[in-house]
Design a protein around this motif. Structure first.
Motif, PDB file in Angstrom:
ATOM      1  N   HIS A  33      12.340 -11.394  -1.964  1.00 56.68           N
ATOM      2  CA  HIS A  33      11.564 -11.564  -0.739  1.00 56.68           C
ATOM      3  C   HIS A  33      10.250 -12.253  -1.035  1.00 56.68           C
ATOM      4  O   HIS A  33       9.611 -11.974  -2.057  1.00 56.68           O
ATOM      5  N   LEU A  35       6.591 -12.473   0.825  1.00 57.33           N
ATOM      6  CA  LEU A  35       5.840 -11.748   1.840  1.00 57.33           C
ATOM      7  C   LEU A  35       4.436 -12.327   1.935  1.00 57.33           C
ATOM      8  O   LEU A  35       3.917 -12.891   0.968  1.00 57.33           O
ATOM      9  N   GLN A  37       0.407 -11.341   3.246  1.00 53.53           N
ATOM     10  CA  GLN A  37      -0.500 -10.278   3.694  1.00 53.53           C
ATOM     11  C   GLN A  37      -1.900 -10.847   3.868  1.00 53.53           C
ATOM     12  O   GLN A  37      -2.485 -11.372   2.918  1.00 53.53           O
ATOM     13  N   ILE A  43       2.014  -6.393   6.235  1.00 53.15           N
ATOM     14  CA  ILE A  43       2.791  -7.390   5.492  1.00 53.15           C
ATOM     15  C   ILE A  43       3.810  -8.025   6.421  1.00 53.15           C
ATOM     16  O   ILE A  43       4.494  -7.331   7.182  1.00 53.15           O
ATOM     17  N   ILE A  86       3.125 -12.470  -1.721  1.00 55.83           N
ATOM     18  CA  ILE A  86       3.710 -11.501  -2.641  1.00 55.83           C
ATOM     19  C   ILE A  86       5.199 -11.772  -2.799  1.00 55.83           C
ATOM     20  O   ILE A  86       5.917 -11.941  -1.801  1.00 55.83           O
ATOM     21  N   PHE A  99       7.383  -5.074  -6.433  1.00 58.70           N
ATOM     22  CA  PHE A  99       6.465  -6.131  -6.027  1.00 58.70           C
ATOM     23  C   PHE A  99       5.808  -6.808  -7.216  1.00 58.70           C
ATOM     24  O   PHE A  99       5.480  -6.163  -8.219  1.00 58.70           O
ATOM     25  N   GLY A 100       5.579  -8.122  -7.091  1.00 55.63           N
ATOM     26  CA  GLY A 100       4.656  -8.804  -7.971  1.00 55.63           C
ATOM     27  C   GLY A 100       3.234  -8.469  -7.566  1.00 55.63           C
ATOM     28  O   GLY A 100       2.999  -7.812  -6.539  1.00 55.63           O
ATOM     29  N   LYS A 101       2.275  -8.917  -8.355  1.00 54.59           N
ATOM     30  CA  LYS A 101       0.872  -8.584  -8.099  1.00 54.59           C
ATOM     31  C   LYS A 101       0.244  -9.453  -7.023  1.00 54.59           C
ATOM     32  O   LYS A 101      -0.877  -9.210  -6.611  1.00 54.59           O
TER      33      LYS A 101
ATOM     34  N   LYS B  40      -6.401  -4.358  -3.312  1.00 56.83           N
ATOM     35  CA  LYS B  40      -6.143  -5.440  -4.267  1.00 56.83           C
ATOM     36  C   LYS B  40      -5.004  -5.125  -5.231  1.00 56.83           C
ATOM     37  O   LYS B  40      -4.956  -5.677  -6.335  1.00 56.83           O
ATOM     38  N   LYS B  41      -4.124  -4.228  -4.823  1.00 55.70           N
ATOM     39  CA  LYS B  41      -2.951  -3.887  -5.637  1.00 55.70           C
ATOM     40  C   LYS B  41      -1.696  -4.101  -4.805  1.00 55.70           C
ATOM     41  O   LYS B  41      -1.750  -4.058  -3.571  1.00 55.70           O
ATOM     42  N   PRO B  42      -0.539  -4.309  -5.432  1.00 55.66           N
ATOM     43  CA  PRO B  42       0.697  -4.397  -4.650  1.00 55.66           C
ATOM     44  C   PRO B  42       1.101  -3.015  -4.135  1.00 55.66           C
ATOM     45  O   PRO B  42       0.658  -1.998  -4.675  1.00 55.66           O
ATOM     46  N   PRO B  43       1.929  -2.976  -3.106  1.00 58.58           N
ATOM     47  CA  PRO B  43       2.413  -1.677  -2.597  1.00 58.58           C
ATOM     48  C   PRO B  43       3.231  -0.940  -3.658  1.00 58.58           C
ATOM     49  O   PRO B  43       3.870  -1.548  -4.513  1.00 58.58           O
ATOM     50  N   LEU B  90       2.018   1.980   4.301  1.00 61.33           N
ATOM     51  CA  LEU B  90       2.896   1.037   4.982  1.00 61.33           C
ATOM     52  C   LEU B  90       4.279   1.635   5.163  1.00 61.33           C
ATOM     53  O   LEU B  90       4.847   2.199   4.231  1.00 61.33           O
ATOM     54  N   PHE B 103       8.044  -4.855   7.859  1.00 57.51           N
ATOM     55  CA  PHE B 103       6.943  -3.942   7.584  1.00 57.51           C
ATOM     56  C   PHE B 103       6.162  -3.652   8.854  1.00 57.51           C
ATOM     57  O   PHE B 103       6.012  -4.519   9.721  1.00 57.51           O
ATOM     58  N   GLY B 104       5.605  -2.458   8.929  1.00 58.30           N
ATOM     59  CA  GLY B 104       4.618  -2.154   9.944  1.00 58.30           C
ATOM     60  C   GLY B 104       3.254  -2.671   9.512  1.00 58.30           C
ATOM     61  O   GLY B 104       3.084  -3.156   8.392  1.00 58.30           O
ATOM     62  N   SER B 105       2.288  -2.578  10.404  1.00 58.96           N
ATOM     63  CA  SER B 105       0.940  -3.079  10.101  1.00 58.96           C
ATOM     64  C   SER B 105       0.116  -2.070   9.299  1.00 58.96           C
ATOM     65  O   SER B 105      -0.987  -2.390   8.863  1.00 58.96           O
TER      66      SER B 105
END
Lengths: 109, 112
Positions: A33, A35, A37, A43, A86, A99-101, B40-43, B90, B103-105
């Motif tokens: 995927h 994405l 943000q 997202i 992402i 996820f990637g960073k 500043k991090k991924p989910p 999320l 995804f939701g907001s």
């Protein structure tokens, strides 16, 4: 080593430039995927790929399953494209994502 | 309806409070997910519900309690949270590998 690696981490472009963001992964996947943000926001799913290439407006996503690599291209970039992009891969039967960073893109007018 | 709706959008709670986050989708997706995202991090994955049954719990502390009352709703009950639990929560849903990942907001949670 992270299972999903993105490059670059940060990218600044001038309006109108062609942009490429790369993603490499080291695990078996059922789908990949891309994405988007925006700051402080939720997202948005741009593409889901399991093979080949997809295009939506100015966005193009490609995947090479053998090389475990995907790219996201933005043609004629615009300041409203500024966001974090992402790459995420889906594994297993539950569809949960790794996820990637992320790549923080800033497009200057 | 092609959206995942999360409520509330923002929540401030004390460490002794009990609150709930809600997530709703009407796309017929049979998988629903809770992710936690720090700045500043991924989910990071917390929970997965598949056909209304909890299928993945990523070793989340018991102060987070998920619930899936039906195929359209997903709740996350919060109790005795710590300030480090402050994050964007999320919700997402999917057709279990057939696409439609949405995804939701998010709910921006602050624990004081």
């Amino acid at each position: 080593k992270n299972e999903v690696e993105q490059s670059p981490q940060n990218l600044t472009a001038q309006e109108g430039e062609f942009i490429t963001i790369n993603c490499s992964y080291s695990v078996g996947i059922s789908a990949l995927h891309w994405l988007q943000q925006h700051p402080g926001g939720g997202i948005v799913s741009l593409f889901m790929l399991s093979s080949g290439k997809k295009k939506h407006g100015r966005l193009i996503a490609t995947i090479n399953i053998q090389e475990k690599h995907s790219s996201l291209h933005i043609t004629a970039s615009h300041p409203r494209d500024s966001a974090v992009y992402i790459c995420a891969v889906a594994q297993g039967s539950q569809g949960n994502l790794i996820f990637g960073k992320g790549t923080k893109l800033s497009v200057k007018p | 309806d092609t959206e995942v709706t999360q409520t509330p959008k923002h929540l401030v709670m004390g460490m002794t409070n009990k609150k709930s986050l809600k997530c709703e989708q009407h796309m017929g997706h049979r998988a629903m997910y809770w992710y936690k995202q720090k700045a500043k991090k991924p989910p990071e994955l917390m929970f997965v519900y598949s056909y209304e049954k909890l299928s993945i719990n990523e070793s989340v502390p018991s102060r987070f309690s998920p619930e899936c009352p039906n195929s359209s709703l997903l709740n996350l009950h919060l109790h005795a949270l710590q300030p480090e639990d402050s994050a964007l929560y999320l919700c997402a849903s999917s057709h279990l590998g057939l696409g439609g990942y949405t995804f939701g907001s998010g709910t921006r949670l602050t624990v004081v």
